[in-house]
Structures are given as C-alpha cells and as structure tokens.
Design an enzyme around this catalytic site. Structure first.
Site, mmCIF file in Angstrom:
data_model
loop_
_atom_site.group_PDB
_atom_site.id
_atom_site.type_symbol
_atom_site.label_atom_id
_atom_site.label_comp_id
_atom_site.label_asym_id
_atom_site.label_seq_id
_atom_site.Cartn_x
_atom_site.Cartn_y
_atom_site.Cartn_z
ATOM 1 N N ASP A 210 -0.482 -2.637 -7.428
ATOM 2 C CA ASP A 210 0.620 -2.614 -6.474
ATOM 3 C C ASP A 210 1.238 -1.245 -6.710
ATOM 4 O OD1 ASP A 210 3.334 -2.621 -5.559
ATOM 5 O OD2 ASP A 210 3.151 -4.770 -5.286
ATOM 6 N N HIS A 211 1.126 -0.352 -5.731
ATOM 7 C CA HIS A 211 1.480 1.045 -6.044
ATOM 8 C C HIS A 211 2.960 1.194 -6.412
ATOM 9 C CE1 HIS A 211 2.775 1.336 -1.823
ATOM 10 N NE2 HIS A 211 3.444 2.414 -2.171
ATOM 11 N N HIS A 273 5.488 -5.757 -3.113
ATOM 12 C CA HIS A 273 6.394 -4.744 -3.664
ATOM 13 C C HIS A 273 7.759 -5.335 -4.041
ATOM 14 C CE1 HIS A 273 3.227 -2.315 -2.279
ATOM 15 N NE2 HIS A 273 3.662 -2.047 -1.072
HETATM 16 C C1 BG6 Z 1 2.299 -0.179 1.732
HETATM 17 C C2 BG6 Z 1 2.473 -0.849 3.059
HETATM 18 O O1 BG6 Z 1 1.899 -1.123 0.772
HETATM 19 O O2 BG6 Z 1 3.541 0.384 1.332
HETATM 20 C C3 BG6 Z 1 2.980 0.145 4.104
HETATM 21 O O3 BG6 Z 1 1.224 -1.382 3.494
HETATM 22 C C4 BG6 Z 1 4.240 0.807 3.608
HETATM 23 O O4 BG6 Z 1 3.232 -0.509 5.350
HETATM 24 C C5 BG6 Z 1 4.031 1.373 2.204
HETATM 25 O O5 BG6 Z 1 4.580 1.853 4.524
HETATM 26 C C6 BG6 Z 1 5.335 1.880 1.634
HETATM 27 O O6 BG6 Z 1 5.071 2.588 0.459
HETATM 28 P P1 BG6 Z 1 6.064 3.692 -0.067
HETATM 29 O O7 BG6 Z 1 5.472 4.130 -1.355
HETATM 30 O O8 BG6 Z 1 6.107 4.769 0.989
HETATM 31 O O9 BG6 Z 1 7.394 3.022 -0.196
#
Ligand code: BG6
Length: 522
Positions: A210-211, A273
């Site tokens: 989960d990034h 997230h």
């Molecule tokens: C991704 C979603 O997991 O996270 C996207 O699929 C979203 O829809 C993105 O834009 C948001 O990531 P960050 O790092 O820009 O907050």
C-alpha cells in the site's frame, strides 16, 4: 590530541570503537540497508506502473548505491521486445539519465515476452533466471513484482509454482512475491485471492504494497507517538474529542475513468490507504519495531472498529459524485462526462464516514473520515482534535476565535505536523485565539525524502515486511467496508453531488455537524 589520546581518558575498546564507527556510518548512509544479491522480476514490465513508478524508483535506488552489488532485472510482459529494447526502455525512465550505476547494472537486464496463461512463458523465465544466477551472481534469490492487472495475480503465482520458482533457485535463500492493491474487490474476492496466492507462496513470502505505508510522513506517525513522551499520554479518550482523517485530491479520474467506474472512492482509497493511516494512528504501542509486532497492533485496532449494520450505514456514511466546477481557476468536467465513465454512473468519487472504535482507549471518540477526487486542494492529513478545557475563565466574546486545540499530521503535500492552541492576542483585552506551531519536514530535513516506491522496493528486496500489509489486515479492512459496499449497491445513501473544486457535498457537513463538530477546513 584526541580524547582517546588524553592521559585521563581510558582508551576506547576496539569493539566499541568499531561499533561507534558503524553507527556513525549508518547515520550518514541514506539507506542503511543493503539487500543480498538477487534477481528482480517485474511482471507487466511494459506497462504504466512499471515505467511510471517501479523502474524510476529502481534507477534512483541504483544512483544512491542501494541496489545489491549483484543484481539482475528481468522484465516479463506480453509485448514482443528483445533484451536490448527493454534495456533502452529502462534507461529512458525518470532518474535514469546521468546515472552511471544504473547504466552499469543494465548489462544484467533481461526480457521475456510471453502470455501468462501459457506455462512456457514461465519455463523461459526460469531459464533466464538460471542464466543470471551464473552471469550476474544473483545466487538463486528472487523477488517477483506483480505489476499486472489483479486478475492475473493468481495465474502468475501458479505459473511460477509450476516451475518451482516459488522457491529460491539453487543456493538461494528467498523467493518473494510483491503484489499491489487492489487485493480483491470485496471480502469474498480478497479471500479467494489469498487462497490462490497461499496455494503457491507462504504468507511470509508475500509482500502486499500500500504505497501510503511508504510515505515518510505516514511512518512518522510511529516516531511521533512512540519516540516521545509528550503525545502518548494525551492520545486517548480522556483528552481527544474526535479524530479527522482527510484524503483530498485535486485531480479527477484522469485517464482511468474505465478502471475507476468499478472502483469508486470506497475501494480505491478507504479500504486501503485510509485504513492504514487510521490503524497506525490509533493502534496500541507495539512491543518492538518487529514487523509482526506492529502488524499485530494494526490488525487489533481494525478489529475494534465498529461495523454497523447495513441499515445503520445510511446515517453514518455519505457518498457523492463531482459535477462540473472550477479547480485552480480552470473549468473542469463532471465525473459523468469523463472519458470511460457511464453518463448515468452511480460510482462515488467522494465518501465521508462517521466511525467508532470500540476499545479501552477510544470508546466514545468519533472518527470522521472523508476522501474525494476533484476537491479544493490536495491535502492528506490526520487531526486529533482535543476536548475543550472544562472551564474558560474568560468572557465568552473573548474566546470567539478560539478553536479546540488540535494536533495535525500533514501527510501531504506540505509534510509536517502542526499543533494548534490558544494564545493571547496582544493588546489591553484578554482576547484569546488559535495559533499554530509548525514543524515542516522540508525545513527540518532539507535533503528531501525518498519516494514511497523506493522505500518499499528496497524493503521488499531486504526482506523487511514492516510496511507491507498482512493478509489478516486486508481481510479486516474489507470486513469494515463490506456493509457500506452493500448499502451502496442497494442505492443507499442516495448519491449526493458536489461541484469540482469544492470541499465536498453539504451532506458531509451535515454528517459531522449533527454531532456538534465541523470539518477542519470546510
Ligand atoms: C491510488 C489510487 O492508490 O492512490 C488513486 O488508485 C489515487 O486513485 C492515489 O489518486 C493517490 O495517491 P497519492 O500518493 O497521490 O496520495
């Protein structure tokens, strides 16, 4: 004369000296971990995720000297291309230019073209892996990264297992599988996916990304809570009035309308997230930084989130979709007008929720979560909003501008922490208003921080599972959103609208205002 040469100071033991030197070197090193020799295999190597995120992250790790000395990169995808063309592709990604280490490593970049449904693809892959073990010194260690569509995860895992590539090659000590969300589309499909993966890989071999967990500021939640004495004593129901989590995006669905139609904000952001940020913020202190000690606490917290019945969801959840509006001075389309989106779509681009955590620490503290696309600005943060003092000795009009104290963890884009509290306005009267004390990551650590993908790739290669999501966490997060998914499918609550560029629908304001509170930045 150094301290150790001074006649009154006893000489430093050689072991202690060595330990001090090691600690000093570690403190200086940007990445204090060094993976063993390995071959990294990217499935979906010609795709978007590989070229936008994974390859640039690897190139940056190479530039920092964080990739193993003996390293091979093997791309696998359907697209026909040879090793040379793949190398060229890798050398053109962001971060690859003026990167001599990446260029040097590219001698060990290989490509396998093939369909994942055909076992022969995996036969050819394992031959290439045996070759790089010999030619590039990768010693039988493998990390497989699934950058494909999720429907192919199980097929790839089975293909690898058919050639025993789910085990390390000769002489190797590990074979790991890195997968990225979505982990299923609901509770049932995520369980099926786990069963399929567990048929071929043990849970300890699976690294679910989960990034958000790779973001420094998300990890800093642990430092803030558990490396200090001043916050933890007030981190509970006795002091906290409520908690707000905001994941606001300015962007719309961009070129991903088709994908987003079947995802929606609940699956795309809340199930993963938001649940990750929440669990780190509210969990009990882990006994150590051991991966399972932390993940045990996270899952325990998720298990304490009250799961209301489908009927109750209507009062606790708002779902909405953006219509035309103005973002950053520019008129933008409504969701239903976006490419790849059904003009009658009921997919939500915004969700707000009122949750409860039923445990000793948080009983009775409401938790408000909101996330949406095309909101006023990009802002991800967690706010602990504290209770008001039991008695204010000032006249009412003197504290009109005084908000409850709050501690806000700004996850992005302006990474930092701010503490808001009341201060006397200079002057003859005793007016008190809220002021903020700010910590900014950029100012405190001007060197910048690694991208989430760099950190996570490095951890997966080094075998540190702390920031990866365990199977039981995924399942529990799905359990929480399952009744909400069901009520959305039944058309409840009615889909609200909000203009692009706003802070969301009025229904979300009503949700929080019904409890006598308000969103921090309406
Ligand atoms: C991704 C979603 O997991 O996270 C996207 O699929 C979203 O829809 C993105 O834009 C948001 O990531 P960050 O790092 O820009 O907050």
């Amino acid at each position: 004369m150094s301290a150790s040469d001074h006649p009154d100071v006893p000489p430093i033991e050689p072991e202690l000296q060595a330990a001090l030197e090691r600690a000093a070197a570690e403190a200086k090193a940007p990445d204090a971990r060094h993976p063993e020799p390995l071959a990294l295999v990217i499935f979906g190597a010609s795709g978007d995720l590989a070229s936008r995120k994974i390859l640039p992250a690897l190139a940056k790790l190479a530039a920092r000297g964080s990739l193993p000395e003996h390293f091979a990169l093997v791309g696998v995808a359907r697209r026909e291309m040879g090793d040379e063309e793949f190398r060229k592709l890798c050398l053109e990604v962001d971060g690859a230019r003026d990167n001599p280490r990446w260029a040097e490593l590219s001698q060990c970049f290989r490509y396998v073209a093939g369909d994942y449904a055909e076992l022969d693809t995996f036969g050819r892959l394992t031959n290439v892996l045996s070759e790089v073990d010999v030619n590039c010194g990768t010693e039988g260690n493998r990390v497989y990264y699934l950058a494909t569509i999720p429907d192919l995860f199980a097929t790839v895992a089975r293909g690898l297992a058919a050639y025993k590539a789910n085990d390390p090659g000769p002489g190797g000590t590990f074979a790991r599988l890195v997968v990225e969300k979505p982990f299923g589309t609901d509770l049932a499909s995520s369980r099926r996916l786990d069963l399929d993966l567990h048929d071929c890989f043990r849970e300890e071999q699976i690294f679910r990304i989960d990034h958000y967990m790779g973001k420094e500021t998300v990890q800093n939640v642990l430092a803030l809570r558990f490396a200090n004495t001043i916050f933890e004593p007030i981190w509970n129901r006795r002091y906290v009035d409520h908690v707000q989590v905001t994941v606001a995006e300015e962007i719309g669905v961009e070129h991903r309308g088709n994908f987003y139609e079947s995802a929606g904000a609940l699956r795309d952001i809340v199930q993963n997230h938001v649940m990750q940020v929440l669990s780190l913020t509210l969990m009990e202190p882990p006994s150590s930084m051991d991966p399972n000690a932390i993940r045990d606490e996270k899952v325990k917290l998720l298990r304490s989130v009250v799961i209301p019945s489908v009927d109750q969801e209507v009062d606790h959840v708002v779902r909405a979709q953006y219509v035309r509006g103005v973002v950053d001075g520019e008129e933008v389309l409504g969701y239903r007008e976006e490419e790849g989106v059904d003009p009658n779509s009921t997919t939500e681009t915004y969700v707000a929720m009122h949750l409860q955590v039923d445990n000793w620490r948080w009983a009775g503290v409401p938790l408000f979560v909101r996330t949406g696309k095309r909101l006023k600005k990009r802002e991800t943060e967690v706010s602990m909003v504290f209770q008001r003092p039991p008695h204010l000795p000032f006249a009412g009009q003197l504290t009109r501008e005084l908000q409850p104290d709050s501690l806000t963890l700004r996850i992005q884009p302006d990474e930092g922490i701010s503490l808001s509290f009341g201060a006397k306005v200079p002057g003859p009267s005793f007016r008190v208003r809220s002021v903020a004390m700010d910590f900014s990551y950029r100012e405190a650590f001007p060197g910048g921080t690694a991208e989430a993908y760099e950190r996570l790739l490095l951890d997966a290669m080094a075998g540190d599972a702390t920031l990866f999501i365990r199977s039981d966490e995924v399942q529990q997060a799905w359990q929480i959103v399952a009744p909400i998914q069901q009520s959305f499918a039944e058309g409840e609550p009615p889909l609200a609208r909000y203009p692009a560029g706003s802070w969301g629908p009025v229904e979300a304001d009503r949700l929080i205002e019904a409890t006598g509170r308000h969103w921090r930045n309406p």
